[in-house]
Enzyme design. Structure first.
Site, PDB file in Angstrom:
ATOM      1  N   GLU A  46     140.790 -11.848 148.724  1.00 36.44           N
ATOM      2  CA  GLU A  46     139.614 -12.004 149.451  1.00 36.44           C
ATOM      3  C   GLU A  46     138.835 -13.222 149.314  1.00 36.44           C
ATOM      4  O   GLU A  46     138.033 -13.633 150.057  1.00 36.44           O
ATOM      5  CB  GLU A  46     138.785 -10.730 149.514  1.00 36.44           C
ATOM      6  N   ASN A  47     139.085 -14.019 148.277  1.00 36.62           N
ATOM      7  CA  ASN A  47     138.281 -15.426 147.919  1.00 36.62           C
ATOM      8  C   ASN A  47     139.200 -16.344 148.760  1.00 36.62           C
ATOM      9  O   ASN A  47     138.357 -17.488 148.815  1.00 36.62           O
ATOM     10  CB  ASN A  47     138.594 -15.627 146.435  1.00 36.62           C
TER      11      ASN A  47
END
Lengths: 216, 233
Positions: A46-47
């Site tokens: 998700e980064n």
């Protein structure tokens, strides 16, 4: 009984051809090592990467390429990088097929708690609240009991919640279970573990229908 | 062309004063504005509200501002790697608002895009939703979250040009593009500042309209939090 690698290996069987998968920190990260190599799967972190590859060889680490656990990683052919809002568009928009994450507690309604122990530990929810609120297919990877031997599968969560009625399946060192409207339905036993042992380690309602197979 | 270049990090941060709210890009220590953080430490501005996904580590990133007691309030999604942060938070010295990571990103994007608020399912039924408007759409429950309001957005990019156009690298992109234009003034520090016209317009991630000041950064340390490798096979 399974160790953390055994849990990861069992969960890897839930990863199907064509899936985009988000793996949480801890045991879920290990799942990538056990996914069949004859199917097409992409891992999302998700980064801001889709198509995440294995850890780099020593000397090839790039400080600008990490996963959500802040570990150095690599990008596979076909990978893409993107900003955080786009990343959560993939998650909130339900474009990610499977989410695997850890938990401190899961309730028999499918509630999950994994971000805070009041007065003791506050790490934050990171992306977990977005993931559990949106994903259709959520598998929790965790130990069945905590360090003090207390069940983590409860009638009601005691810790601050991360999400409500969202968990679909749980794989622990003792068993595979799914959430039903009657509670935790036992699907499989870990090798050498009896239904009675699983029952004793589960505070919430454990539904046992017929003979329960040992996981293969 | 409208020139956005400033000649020093001092000039880039001119106008930052005590009590302001700052957006700071980065995920962990990846893609953080190292030069600007060092300058904030040097300036000694205090009572800051810092909005950033993480709070750095004890001796780098926003951890430097925490150690110096310059932060009054921290808004973040995950703060697990900073002992000093946890100490200040549990003792009540530091005000903390923890919000879901996707909500944080979208609150920045909303400010950038001119939306006052939006509904998200994240946090429904949890303490994050307490006191917020809840609404049902098509049988699912959503929480109303508002756009961020900030005085400065401070971001770090890989390449930039004198018109303020930005290109990011790898996962150092993260929150940086979402924060551009989400505050009164956006400051971008870049690893490589080139003349306008040198970057391919097709490859620009953030157009210069979202950036007020751009500055050539220097001495990037790019510290790795969790150096992880696999054995040579």
């Amino acid at each position: 009984m399974l160790d953390k690698f055994g849990i990861a290996r069992r969960i890897a069987k839930e990863v199907k051809n064509g899936y985009y998968v988000n793996l949480g920190i801890g045991i879920p990260t290990l799942v990538a090592n056990f996914v069949r190599t004859d199917i097409e799967v992409e891992f999302q972190s998700e980064n801001g990467i889709l198509g995440m590859g294995p850890f780099p060889f020593e000397g090839q680490e790039d400080a600008d390429v990490i996963n959500a656990g802040k570990q150095t990683i690599t990008a596979l052919p076909g990978a893409s990088y993107f900003d955080s809002a786009t990343s959560f568009s993939m998650i909130r928009g339900q474009h990610v097929d499977l989410t695997i994450l850890g938990a401190m507690e899961v309730s028999e309604q499918g509630d999950i708690a994994n971000w805070k122990i009041p007065g003791l530990m506050v790490k934050g929810m990171g992306g977990a609240m977005d993931l559990v609120a949106s994903a259709d297919n959520i598998i929790v990877a965790m130990m069945h009991t905590n360090k003090d031997g207390q069940s983590k599968l409860l009638k009601r969560c005691t810790l601050p919640l991360t999400g409500v009625a969202c968990v679909k399946k749980i794989v622990t060192n003792l068993a595979v279970m799914e959430i039903t409207n009657k509670g935790f339905r036992l699907l499989e036993r870990a090798p050498g573990v009896s239904v009675e042992e699983i029952k004793a380690a589960t505070e919430g309602n454990l539904v046992v229908n017929g003979p329960i197979p040992e996981m293969s | 062309m409208i020139t956005k270049t400033v000649n020093s990090i001092e000039e880039a941060l001119a106008g930052i004063s005590d009590g302001m709210t700052l957006l700071l890009g980065g995920f962990g220590l990846c893609g953080i504005p190292e030069n600007a953080i060092a300058e904030l430490v040097r300036l000694g501005v205090k009572d800051l509200t810092c909005i950033s996904n993480n709070a750095g580590v004890d001796d780098f990133g926003l951890g430097l501002l925490l150690k110096n007691r310059q932060i009054k309030k921290m808004v973040a999604s995950y703060v697990g790697e900073n002992d000093e942060f946890e100490r200040q938070m549990l003792s009540g010295e530091l005000e903390v608002e923890l919000i879901p990571q996707g909500t944080l990103a979208e609150r920045c994007r909303a400010a950038q895009a001119g939306f006052p608020a939006f509904f998200t399912p994240a946090g429904f039924g949890t303490e994050v939703a307490e006191g917020k408007e809840i609404r049902e759409f098509d049988g699912k429950m959503y929480v109303l979250e508002k756009a961020v309001k900030a005085d400065f957005a401070i971001v770090k990019a890989w390449k930039g040009d004198t018109a303020g156009n930005l290109i990011f690298k790898g996962t150092a992109r993260n929150f940086n593009p979402n924060m551009c234009g989400a505050a009164q003034i956006t400051v971008a520090e870049v690893e490589e500042l080139v003349p306008a016209g040198s970057l391919d317009p097709n490859q620009i991630h953030i157009p210069g309209i979202f950036v007020q000041r751009i500055v050539q950064g220097k001495d990037y340390e790019k510290r790795i939090e969790q150096r992880t490798t696999r054995p040579q096979s």
